[in-house]
Design an enzyme around this catalytic site. Structure first.
Site, short mmCIF file in Angstrom:
data_model
loop_
_atom_site.label_atom_id
_atom_site.label_comp_id
_atom_site.label_asym_id
_atom_site.label_seq_id
_atom_site.Cartn_x
_atom_site.Cartn_y
_atom_site.Cartn_z
N ASP A 46 0.84 -1.19 0.00
CA ASP A 46 0.00 0.00 0.00
C ASP A 46 0.87 1.24 0.00
OD1 ASP A 46 -2.90 1.06 0.49
OD2 ASP A 46 -1.63 2.16 1.89
N TYR A 51 3.59 9.60 0.92
CA TYR A 51 4.52 8.92 1.82
C TYR A 51 5.97 9.29 1.51
CZ TYR A 51 0.43 5.99 2.82
OH TYR A 51 -0.82 5.54 3.15
N LYS A 80 -1.98 6.01 -4.61
CA LYS A 80 -3.02 6.97 -4.22
C LYS A 80 -2.79 8.32 -4.88
CE LYS A 80 -3.59 4.87 0.37
NZ LYS A 80 -2.27 4.27 0.59
N HIS A 113 -6.72 9.64 -2.44
CA HIS A 113 -6.24 9.59 -1.05
C HIS A 113 -7.20 10.28 -0.08
CE1 HIS A 113 -2.23 9.32 1.35
NE2 HIS A 113 -3.27 9.08 2.12
#
Length: 323
Positions: A46, A51, A80, A113
């Site tokens: 994921d 990130y 995302k 997201h």
């Protein structure tokens, strides 16, 4: 219910019930973390633009495939769409950058997201753009209808670039609105979900509408202390240290983490725990050879506080996601 190792998505594709989340995996360790996770048996990864480690994650994925540990079609890779790319003309841009960084030419699942559109930040200016238009500037929402964003997501699906599309951090009311115009219905809803935030109605709604549900932050507060998102004071009890969870774990000769994951799986929900070492990562995978009792589930149900840790309004300094 998702009590087995895979969930069948609406188009017939299979998604692992247990994957590994990559939020807060450092750039220095991400490639090795992913490579090692594949050796341990993980197949769902994921990821997200926000990130900030997708390039390093991609190196780990590529190394594992080059070494013959796994074939691309055996992996389930999630990306995302970030908030600053919601405009129709920017959705594919973000998607292509994610694929390039992850060293793949398609994604198994691409999620929006947050249902929050922010002012566009060009890649050459800053990537990932995070929440603020300028590093020390304000958060700047823009008026982009979610229907525009979703139509661009549907184009990725129709081109075969995203094998499934879905949403994350979306309320039931907005989900109903999306379903009123979606030509490609969302395959997955990913939400914060743990015994302090059980969201029974939202989970039931998504499952009833044929969507899979993925829980993030299954351990509750563990990832949020360092960003000041956890209530202070001696009355707050971390889930991994809660006496009830520990007692249920003892009954089943399991860890508290395994009980928390199994609780979600018993509800038909997929999970994406991170795990900080081999022991934790193997524990997180080994949750299919025991079940919680009806009494266990009732006891855990009593812990609900509707407590959200991942509230963007707190760290954005602006009420952009009133839940």
């Amino acid at each position: 219910m998702a009590v087995g190792p895979e969930i069948t998505l609406p188009n017939g594709r299979k998604m692992p019930t247990v994957g590994t989340g990559l939020w807060k995996v450092s750039k220095d360790t991400a490639a090795e973390h992913v490579y090692n996770a594949i050796k341990l048996g993980y197949r769902l990864f994921d990821n997200a633009t926000d990130y900030g480690n997708e390039r390093e994650v991609g190196l780990g994925l590529k190394r594992a495939m080059d070494d013959g540990l796994v074939k691309r079609e055996e992996l389930f890779i999630v990306g995302k769409l970030w908030n600053t790319f919601h405009a129709r003309e920017h959705v594919k841009e973000n998607f292509q950058r994610t694929c390039s960084d992850l060293c793949v030419d398609y994604l198994d699942l691409y999620l929006v997201h947050f249902p929050i559109a922010l002012k566009y930040v060009p890649q050459e200016t800053r990537y990932p753009p995070e929440w603020k238009h300028e590093v020390d500037g304000p958060v700047i929402p823009v008026k982009i209808p979610f229907q525009e964003t979703w139509e661009a997501m549907e184009a990725l699906y129709n081109e075969g670039l995203a094998k499934n599309i879905g949403i994350s951090n979306m309320s039931g009311a907005m989900l109903y609105d999306l379903l009123s115009y979606a030509k490609v219905r969302p395959a997955v809803l990913q939400i914060e979900l743990h015994p302090y935030l059980q969201r029974q109605q939202l989970v039931e709604l998504a499952l009833t509408e044929g969507m899979a549900v993925t829980a993030y932050s299954s351990m509750g507060d563990t990832g949020y202390h360092e960003i000041n998102m956890v209530p202070g004071g001696p009355r707050f009890v971390p889930l991994l240290k809660h006496d009830l969870i520990a007692e249920i774990a003892k009954r089943h000769n399991r860890s508290s983490a395994q009980v928390l994951l199994r609780w979600a799986i018993e509800r038909g929900v997929a999970v994406i725990p991170k795990g900080s070492n081999d022991r934790e990562m193997m524990e997180n995978l080994n949750v299919f050879d025991f079940s919680l009792t009806e009494e266990d589930m009732k006891e855990i149900a009593s812990l609900n506080q509707n407590l959200i840790f991942n509230d963007p309004g707190k760290y954005a300094g602006r009420l952009i996601w009133a839940w």
